[in-house]
Every structure is written in structure tokens, then in C-alpha cells.
Enzyme design. Structure first.
Site, mmCIF file in Angstrom:
data_model
loop_
_atom_site.group_PDB
_atom_site.id
_atom_site.type_symbol
_atom_site.label_atom_id
_atom_site.label_comp_id
_atom_site.label_asym_id
_atom_site.label_seq_id
_atom_site.Cartn_x
_atom_site.Cartn_y
_atom_site.Cartn_z
ATOM 1 C CB CYS A 113 -0.991 6.661 2.057
ATOM 2 S SG CYS A 113 -2.190 5.721 3.025
ATOM 3 C CD GLU A 129 -1.554 2.260 1.982
ATOM 4 O OE1 GLU A 129 -1.195 3.258 1.308
ATOM 5 O OE2 GLU A 129 -1.557 2.241 3.211
#
Length: 677
Positions: free
Chosen positions: A295, A256
Site C-alpha cells: 500500500c 488504511e
């Protein structure tokens, strides 16, 4: 001075001679000493595989889920200890809520998913059985079982608690032990939470271990039954995933990564609409929460060309009111970046973006501070403007991992989607519109480039979770630059740590392996009516064959008038015969289900508490007046639900006087574990 310790093979290992000094982002002073102690890497892997793995696999999915729930509640009762440390990372209490309470909440959701959607056993059944032969004596079924190795979790600095718990929950639910490696900069907060996990005494020995500092050559020692879960930068992910040993052994690598997430203001969301206000509010949140160190943060703000000034003015006005400073001060809205190094990296990226953008807010050299000195890693939010996003390159490829976002115009919806897609693969894109056609057009044009598309409007505004909030129920990941991974997603995230296998065999064999009865498998005759027996007494395969009942024309007409269902196939002989499905007037399907219940229900009070539903109801053959039906009731699946009762799923089939099956369904009943006193 904090000294976070590693936890290996049931021992705490303090920082060693080569420990790294960690400087706090608020004052710039040293706050911790971390890592530097030699670790027995192979010993840790062996301990996980040989002790933790077998202990977890001995438990059922429901037992692991109960463990996770108890663990989340245990941490929740002590979370103020974590909030006390949280400001040292540069995060406000509001930021800490996303991390600490968010991590606890994620673990609770995964635990709930395990109880509700996975069996109370050790084999997960994936999909329906496949009949591989004409007579049904040879079947196929996909199952999933835990990997026999260890999961190595490499986490980022920005979410020291959530980052650990959101990976641990599905891994432990799968039955796989984990070794957690947090980012050193904020490892002291991870370690504080990890100590709670160990102190709880809820997890088996070897199920969890912690590495503060370097993992050494651990990745070189992993095999085909192991997995790596990574969160961080694309560059670091590339370095790790190209490890020759990982590639040689096809070690699972879930990444990720950072991404250039975009938000799009729909053409209908003009100033003054609820969507415009919601867009400005959420964009402001995404720029400032965690000082932009998320993120999922919004990096590109894509708006209609005519709305550029309105959006710029609205965001500039609100960003000017953001208080920056000591995150322990309740009046502060935005704290510091995680470190001086992180601040320097953001400033470097800002400089690189300056050739394509104009800065509208945020003096990077002199942010106004509240309750903090000049030595901290503080930055003012920087709103940039790019008037020609088609000619630009850096704004679509370069991420400043901080409070930085770029405003840019679009001509039409296809252009807006194209700009969003130029990020090369993102975790999330958001769209603010009240027009379903706009939502559909943007989704079809951009979904292939995004792991999640978040669409908000006035109807959902009161309950939306936000652009930047990964929910444990939904996958968190994205294609391309975002890493290609899919963390979370409920049971989907659990399956990352399991092996899907196709099994083939007779109904008895498939039943024995899965713990779910299959038609054609052995039937068991119980000592009494199954509805007189407790959850614990009933066996999988226990079957009741009922008496029969004739379905008369009077029954059909009475049911039609009583319910109001006077569909012509039940009431008009000629119209029914003209229908290609019916030989003439036929019984209602729901009449048959009602008659079946009358045939197999035991009316007296007993262990059966309630009928809670039907699954997969189908009608195979019409029943005409004069036909005689009977039912077969077989215990198919047992699932514990509470401390006092569980769910039994029964396979029910109805057949006529010729032995032809006319209907089938799955009946769900809640049944007590014990008899009433």
C-alpha cells in the site's frame, strides 16, 4: 493441503463444507482449503467482551506491554516456521522479512512504548492538568480508558503476519480484545502465526480470536464501544464503512487504504549525486518488493523535466536485471503476485493506463522466469512514462496493485507538489534532496495530502528505513483516498482503542483517579525520610518538608565564579535593577536547585539509586540575597522500569520566607523495589 482453522471461544474450527479453494500463485495449483464453517458470531463477540475485555483491563499498561514483548520474542524464536510457509504466498525471503520480522519488530516497539511512555496503571493521563478555579480547588484532566467492546481487524492479503501484529499490539496494549479476519488468499500464514500466539499461553482467554473466511453479519452486531480496523482497497473500505449499523452506532472505523504514493526527485539531485543514486535504488525497491503489492509502494515517479531520460535509463537498466520466479529460489529478486485474480486485475489496470502512458519495461505476456512454470501469477516490472501528467487522469486516480510505476516530469517545485497531491490523499510521499529549502517548500505544499513525508539525502542515507516502510513509532495512514486513518504512531495508535474523557474535581479526586499526585491534594507523612524507603513502600502523596536555608550574597558570588555564570543579573546591582524582571542582584536558578537538593537529599546508601533528570523546571519569583528558601518534596508518580527498580517522579517546590513559590520542577529518581540484603 493446508487447512487454516478459525479460533472462536477457545476452540479451533476447521474449514467447512463451503470452504474456498486457495490456489498458490507460484504453480497455480490448489494449496489450501479455507473458511466455510459456520461460526457463532454473537458468541465470539460476547466471549471477547465478557471474558477477554475484563481480563485485559485488570492488567496494567505495563503488564500488557510485558505480555506483548514476551509474545514477540516467542514468535521470533519460531519464525523459521513462518518463513518456511512464506514462499507459498508468492513472496521471497526478503519480502518475508518485511512481513514476518517486521511484524515481530513492530510488536516489540509498541511494547517498549507502553513501558516507557504509559503509566504502570489502568488510566492513561493525556496532557497536563487544567486549573479551572482561582484557588486551585477545582481541576480538570483528560484521561483515556479502554473501550468496553471488541476490535474487529480486517486485514489485507499482502502482509499476512505484519498486518495482524501491527494492529494487535496497540489494541491489546490499550486493553481491548480483538477478532482478527485475514484475507483468505494468504490466511494460512496468518493462522500459523496466530497458533503461536495461542500456544504461547501468554494472552488471556478471550483476548484474541481468528476468523478464516467470512465474518458473516459481525459488523451488524457491533456497538458504540467496538472498533473496526481495516486495511485494503478504497472500494472495500467504502462498502464496509457505510454499513448502516456502524454509522448508526458511531462505531470507530480506522481505514488504511491503497493510495497513489509519489516520489519526487529534487532539482538539486542531478545524476552523479548521492541523492540521485539513492532515488534510483529506492524506486527500484518499491517497484519490486512484494511484487509491488504494498500500500506504500511508489506508483508515480515525479522528476525534473530535464532528468526524464537519465531516470528512465537508470531504472530501465536496473529493472532488466531483476530476476523473477520461484520465491523459494535464493537467486530470485521478485516473486509472484498473490493470485491469478490479482494478476488479472493488474493487467486490466495496465490496459487502462496505456492510453496515457508509454511502457518502457516489462512484457506482461512473457516475463522471463527462474525456477517457475508459466502457470504462476508472475508479472515483469512495468515502468510507464507519462509525458503530459497535467492532461492525464488515470495515472493520478487508477492504482495497479503490482510492480507498476509511472514516470512523469515537473516544471518547478510547486508543479511537483501539485502532481503528488493529485493522488487525492496518499499514505506517503518521498523527496530526495540535499537542499533544506527544497524540503521545506515541498513539505508545506504537500503535507496536507499525505500521511507521511519521507525525505532522504546523503546525510541520512546509511540509516534511512525506506520510502515504503511504515515505522511503529510514526503514524501510518493518510487523508482522502488513503482512508483518513492513523494506525501505529506509538501511543497514538493505542489511543484509537481508548476513550478520551475529561474529568473534573478537587485535587484529591483527580489524584485518586489518575494515580498521580496533584498540588493541593492530601499530603502523607511517611515514617522516615522518603529516600530511605523502597519503591514499593513509598505512597503517592508522601511528602517531605525540609529545613530552610538563607541565600547570601557570598553564595551567589561563589557560585558565579565557580561555574563561570557571571550573568549581570547576579553580579551587577545597577544592571539588574534596570532589568524589568529583577529587583536587584538575584540568585542563579541553578543555585537554588542545588540548594534544594542539599535540603532534601539523604546522603547514606539506600534504596535510591540515581537521579535521572528534571522535568518542567520553572522559576516563578526571583530570590534576592537574604531570602530564606525551603523545599517540599512529594511523590507524584510511580512507574516500574525493570525487575529490580522503578522510577519515582517527585513534585518539588521551593518557597521563600513569605510562603511565595519561587521554583517548581519534577525530579526523577530510580528506586529499588526491595532493600539491599
Amino acid at each position: 493441503m493446508l487447512k487454516p482453522a478459525s479460533y472462536a471461544m477457545k476452540k479451533w474450527i476447521s474449514p467447512g463444507d463451503d470452504a474456498r479453494a486457495v490456489h498458490g500463485p507460484v504453480t497455480g495449483e490448489q494449496i489450501a482449503l479455507a473458511g466455510g464453517a459456520p461460526l457463532d458470531v454473537q458468541g465470539m463477540l460476547d466471549w471477547a467482551r465478557e471474558t477477554g475485555g475484563p481480563a485485559l483491563r485488570e492488567m496494567t499498561f505495563h503488564e500488557r506491554a510485558k505480555m506483548l514483548k514476551a509474545l514477540a520474542l516467542y514468535i521470533g524464536e519460531r519464525k523459521e516456521e513462518l518463513y518456511a510457509i512464506n514462499p507459498m504466498t508468492g513472496a521471497t525471503r526478503r519480502d518475508g522479512g518485511v512481513d514476518i520480522d517486521g511484524g515481530i519488530g513492530t510488536m516489540l516497539v509498541i511494547a517498549s512504548k507502553g513501558r516507557r511512555e504509559m503509566p504502570d496503571g489502568q488510566v492513561y493521563v493525556d496532557g497536563d492538568v487544567e486549573q479551572l478555579s482561582r484557588k486551585g480547588t477545582f481541576l480538570g484532566q483528560h484521561i483515556a480508558v479502554p473501550l468496553r467492546g471488541v476490535a474487529v481487524h480486517i486485514n489485507a492479503f499482502n502482509f499476512p503476519v505484519w498486518g495482524m501484529l501491527e494492529k494487535l499490539a496497540p489494541t491489546l496494549l490499550a486493553g481491548v480484545p480483538a477478532i482478527v479476519k485475514p484475507a483468505t488468499q494468504t490466511s494460512y500464514l496468518t493462522e500459523a502465526c496466530f497458533r503461536m500466539i495461542i500456544d504461547s499461553g501468554l494472552v488471556p482467554d478471550g483476548a484474541v480470536q481468528l476468523v478464516i473466511g467470512s465474518v458473516g453479519d459481525m459488523l451488524d452486531r457491533l456497538g458504540a464501544q467496538d472498533a473496526v480496523g481495516f486495511t485494503g482497497s478504497a472500494d472495500t473500505a467504502l462498502h464496509l464503512r457505510t454499513n448502516p449499523n456502524l454509522m448508526r452506532n458511531s462505531v470507530r472505523f480506522h481505514a488504511e487504504q491503497d493510495s497513489l504514493n509519489a516520489t519526487i526527485l529534487g532539482p538539486d539531485a542531478a545524476p552523479g549525486t548521492p541523492e540521485f543514486d539513492l532515488f534510483v535504488k529506492e524506486t527500484l525497491n518499491e517497484i519490486t518488493t512484494k511484487a509491488g503489492q504494498k500500500c506504500t509502494a511508489i506508483r508515480r515517479i515525479i522528476v525534473p523535466h530535464d532528468a526524464m531520460k537519465d531516470v528512465a535509463d537508470a531504472l530501465t537498466e536496473r529493472l532488466a536485471k531483476v530476476t523473477i520466479g520461484d520465491p523459494a529460489d535464493d537467486s530470485v529478486r521478485m516473486g509472484a503476485l498473490a493470485s491469478d485474480a490479482q494478476k488479472a486485475d493488474v493487467l486490466e489496470k495496465l490496459a487502462a493506463l496505456s492510453g496515457e502512458t508509454t511502457r518502457l519495461t516489462g512484457d506482461p505476456e512473457a516475463p522471463a522466469l527462474t525456477g517457475a512454470g508459466p502457470r504462476g501469477a508472475f508479472l515483469a516490472p512495468a515502468l510507464l512514462r507519462c509525458d503530459d501528467p497535467d492532461a492525464a487522469s488515470a495515472v493520478h486516480t487508477l492504482e495497479a496493485f503490482g510492480p507498476v510505476s509511472t514516470l512523469m516530469p515537473y516544471r518547478d517545485l510547486d508543479h511537483a507538489a501539485d502532481l503528488a497531491n493529485r493522488g487525492g490523499g496518499s499514505l506517503v510521499a518521498s523527496l530526495f534532496t540535499h537542499d533544506p529549502d527544497v524540503a521545506r517548500q515541498v513539505t508545506l505544499a504537500s503535507a496536507a495530502w499525505h500521511g507521511r513525508i519521507y525525505i532522504a539525502d546523503r546525510d541520512s542515507a546509511a540509516e534511512v528505513t525506506g520510502h515504503g516502510s511504515p515505522m511503529p513509532h510514526m503514524v501510518h495512514g493518510g487523508p482522502g483516498r488513503a482512508g483518513g486513518g492513523e494506525e501505529l504512531g506509538g501511543v497514538r495508535g493505542v489511543l484509537h482503542y481508548m476513550q478520551r474523557t475529561a474529568i473534573q474535581g478537587s485535587p484529591d479526586i483527580i489524584t485518586a483517579i489518575t494515580g498521580q499526585w496533584q498540588p493541593g491534594a492530601r499530603e502523607i507523612k511517611g515514617p522516615q525520610h522518603p529516600f530511605r524507603r523502597t519503591f514499593n513502600e513509598i505512597e503517592i502523596g508522601e511528602t517531605l518538608h525540609t529545613e530552610t536555608r538563607e541565600v547570601t550574597l557570598e553564595d551567589i558570588e561563589h557560585f558565579a565564579h565557580f561555574t563561570g555564570d557571571t550573568f549581570y543579573a547576579h553580579m551587577d546591582e545597577d544592571a539588574a535593577r534596570a532589568n524589568p524582571f529583577f529587583p536587584g542582584r538575584v540568585a542563579h536558578g541553578y543555585l537554588l536547585i542545588s540548594f534544594a537538593a542539599g535540603l532534601f537529599v539523604q546522603p547514606d546508601p539506600g534504596p535510591v539509586l540515581a537521579n535521572t533528570g528534571l522535568n518542567s523546571l520553572s522559576f516563578q519569583k526571583p530570590v534576592s540575597p537574604g531570602d530564606i528558601i525551603g523545599a517540599r518534596l512529594t511523590a507524584k508518580r510511580k512507574t516500574g522500569r525493570t525487575d529490580t527498580y522503578g522510577e519515582i517522579a517527585w513534585n518539588v517546590t521551593l518557597t521563600n520566607q513569605n510562603g511565595d513559590q519561587v521554583a517548581q520542577y519534577e525530579l526523577l529518581t530510580m528506586v529499588s523495589y526491595e532493600r539491599a540484603a
